[in-house]
Design an enzyme around this catalytic site. Structure first.
Site, PDB file in Angstrom:
ATOM      1  N   SER A  83    -115.656  94.310  28.831  1.00 36.98           N
ATOM      2  CA  SER A  83    -115.160  94.186  27.458  1.00 36.98           C
ATOM      3  C   SER A  83    -115.382  92.808  26.844  1.00 36.98           C
ATOM      4  CB  SER A  83    -113.688  94.575  27.393  1.00 36.98           C
ATOM      5  OG  SER A  83    -112.998  93.983  28.444  1.00 36.98           O
ATOM      6  N   THR A 186    -110.279  91.617  25.760  1.00 39.17           N
ATOM      7  CA  THR A 186    -110.781  90.407  25.103  1.00 39.17           C
ATOM      8  C   THR A 186    -110.279  89.175  25.819  1.00 39.17           C
ATOM      9  OG1 THR A 186    -110.778  91.432  22.932  1.00 39.17           O
ATOM     10  CG2 THR A 186    -110.492  89.046  22.969  1.00 39.17           C
ATOM     11  N   THR A 204    -115.321  88.866  22.596  1.00 44.05           N
ATOM     12  CA  THR A 204    -115.139  90.251  23.027  1.00 44.05           C
ATOM     13  C   THR A 204    -116.341  91.119  22.664  1.00 44.05           C
ATOM     14  OG1 THR A 204    -113.569  92.112  22.889  1.00 44.05           O
ATOM     15  CG2 THR A 204    -114.087  91.029  20.836  1.00 44.05           C
ATOM     16  N   ARG A 214    -118.172  98.514  13.319  1.00 41.89           N
ATOM     17  CA  ARG A 214    -116.747  98.162  13.373  1.00 41.89           C
ATOM     18  C   ARG A 214    -116.574  96.714  13.849  1.00 41.89           C
ATOM     19  NH1 ARG A 214    -112.978  96.364  17.576  1.00 41.89           N
ATOM     20  NH2 ARG A 214    -110.920  97.169  17.056  1.00 41.89           N
ATOM     21  N   THR A 237    -104.917  90.142  21.832  1.00 42.12           N
ATOM     22  CA  THR A 237    -105.768  91.114  22.509  1.00 42.12           C
ATOM     23  C   THR A 237    -105.177  92.498  22.261  1.00 42.12           C
ATOM     24  OG1 THR A 237    -106.685  91.778  24.660  1.00 42.12           O
ATOM     25  CG2 THR A 237    -104.496  90.821  24.683  1.00 42.12           C
ATOM     26  N   GLY A 238    -106.012  93.514  22.404  1.00 45.38           N
ATOM     27  CA  GLY A 238    -105.528  94.871  22.150  1.00 45.38           C
ATOM     28  C   GLY A 238    -106.177  95.458  20.915  1.00 45.38           C
TER      29      GLY A 238
HETATM   30  N1  ASP Z   1    -109.046  93.037  20.224  1.00 44.60           N
HETATM   31  C1  ASP Z   1    -110.287  93.646  20.574  1.00 44.60           C
HETATM   32  C2  ASP Z   1    -110.796  94.466  19.427  1.00 44.60           C
HETATM   33  O1  ASP Z   1    -110.042  95.192  18.827  1.00 44.60           O
HETATM   34  C3  ASP Z   1    -110.198  94.535  21.757  1.00 44.60           C
HETATM   35  C4  ASP Z   1    -109.649  93.927  23.017  1.00 44.60           C
HETATM   36  O2  ASP Z   1    -108.707  93.160  23.031  1.00 44.60           O
HETATM   37  O3  ASP Z   1    -110.216  94.209  24.063  1.00 44.60           O
HETATM   38  O4  ASP Z   1    -111.971  94.430  19.199  1.00 44.60           O
END
Ligand code: ASP
Length: 324
Positions: A83, A186, A204, A214, A237-238
């Protein structure tokens, strides 16, 4: 058991012993009493080797900006990480696209979004910050800028892990922007040096199997990352959409400006995120913050979010508290 473990760690710390990686947990509402300067924090387990590198840079008298850039470059090249970097899981067309941002505590910042083939998007973000009049470059323009500046590029071939993930996903081709422990990670890194200067980085490959084009929170200054030497720094993150909706990292820094501790600010941001995002049960998002005095905090929607922490006398992997 948890209390005893914490007691042991604190006792060791007070003796000044250098600790190998330790493991701690931070319950909801818990307030870390410690302050550390310098301090390097990064999201998730992969933050440990990234922090090691960042610390090495600081130790060699590098700047905090160099430290947060060099640190996350380790993760960008980690083939086991699906990721971050070009080995990351692709979008629904089978193309890996990267997002990254970098920020200094004086307000300078740069980012790249939806960029292909660039090995180190974090360094490209830094170049946008330092060598252009802009903050953000995206897509083909960002890629051309990288080529023009001699950045290392890679052939557009999926890594073995990404290829397997994509093939498995294609069996159902279900497009749901649901983020769970398997498809996000991330790296966001925030750091404070001994003189009180701060910087942060975030990089990320974004949400796995996202729509082509996106862009997540990570390259958006104020969403995935925000740093202000007068107050503190935060990273996220998330599920990026949920973080963008509340300007998560900016929100946390502003809450700290108003007097909240980093822990209180992260908890308030998670509360806000839950209030503004329907169907939160299935998604994960987490925040990590530090203030200019070297206090830190972290909180997530669901259990499972951890962060790596490096300070003068040790290094630890800490489980954050969570809302549910
Ligand atoms: N925050 C990142 C995103 O939405 C994803 C992740 O944290 O892995 O692109």
């Amino acid at each position: 058991m948890r209390g005893r473990r914490k007691f042991l760690i604190n006792s060791l710390l007070s003796t000044g012993l250098v600790l190998p990686a330790s493991v701690r947990s931070m319950a909801a509402g818990s307030q870390p009493k410690e302050r550390h300067k310098p301090l390097i924090l990064s999201t998730w387990n992969h933050g440990m080797p990234a922090n090691d590198k960042a610390w090495e840079v600081l130790d060699a008298e590098g700047s905090i900006l160099d430290a947060v850039e060099q640190g996350v470059k380790v993760t960008e090249l980690d083939l086991t990480n699906l990721s971050v970097g070009l080995q990351g899981l692709p979008d629904r067309e089978g193309i890996t696209t990267l997002d990254a941002s970098i920020m200094k505590g004086d307000g300078s910042c740069g980012s790249v979004a939806f960029v292909r083939q660039v090995k180190h998007p974090i360094s490209l973000a830094r170049m946008v910050m330092e060598n252009t009049p802009h903050v953000m470059l995206a897509g083909e323009g960002a890629r051309q800028f990288a080529i023009a500046n001699g950045f290392p590029m890679e052939e557009e071939v999926l890594s073995p892990g990404a290829e397997k993930g994509y093939k498995d996903w294609k069996k159902h081709s279900e497009y749901k922007p649901v983020i769970n422990i398997e498809n996000h990670d991330t790296i966001g890194m925030i750091g404070l040096d001994a003189k009180g200067n701060m910087a942060g980085s975030c990089t990320t490959s974004g949400l796995a199997f996202k729509m082509h084009g996106r862009v997540g929170d990570s390259p958006i200054i104020g969403a995935g990352l925000f740093v202000d030497n007068e107050v503190g720094a935060a990273t996220a993150t998330g599920l990026g959409e949920s973080i963008i909706r509340i300007c998560g990292s900016f929100l946390i820094v502003e809450l700290m400006r108003q007097g909240r501790t980093p822990q209180e600010a992260c908890e308030e941001a998670v509360k806000r995120l839950i209030a503004k995002n329907k169907g939160i049960e299935g998604i994960q998002a987490g925040f990590l913050a530090l203030n200019k005095d070297g206090e830190y905090g972290a909180f997530a929607v669901h259990p499972g979010f951890n962060f790596a922490m490096h300070y003068r006398n040790g290094r630890a992997l800490v489980d954050s508290g969570s809302n549910f």
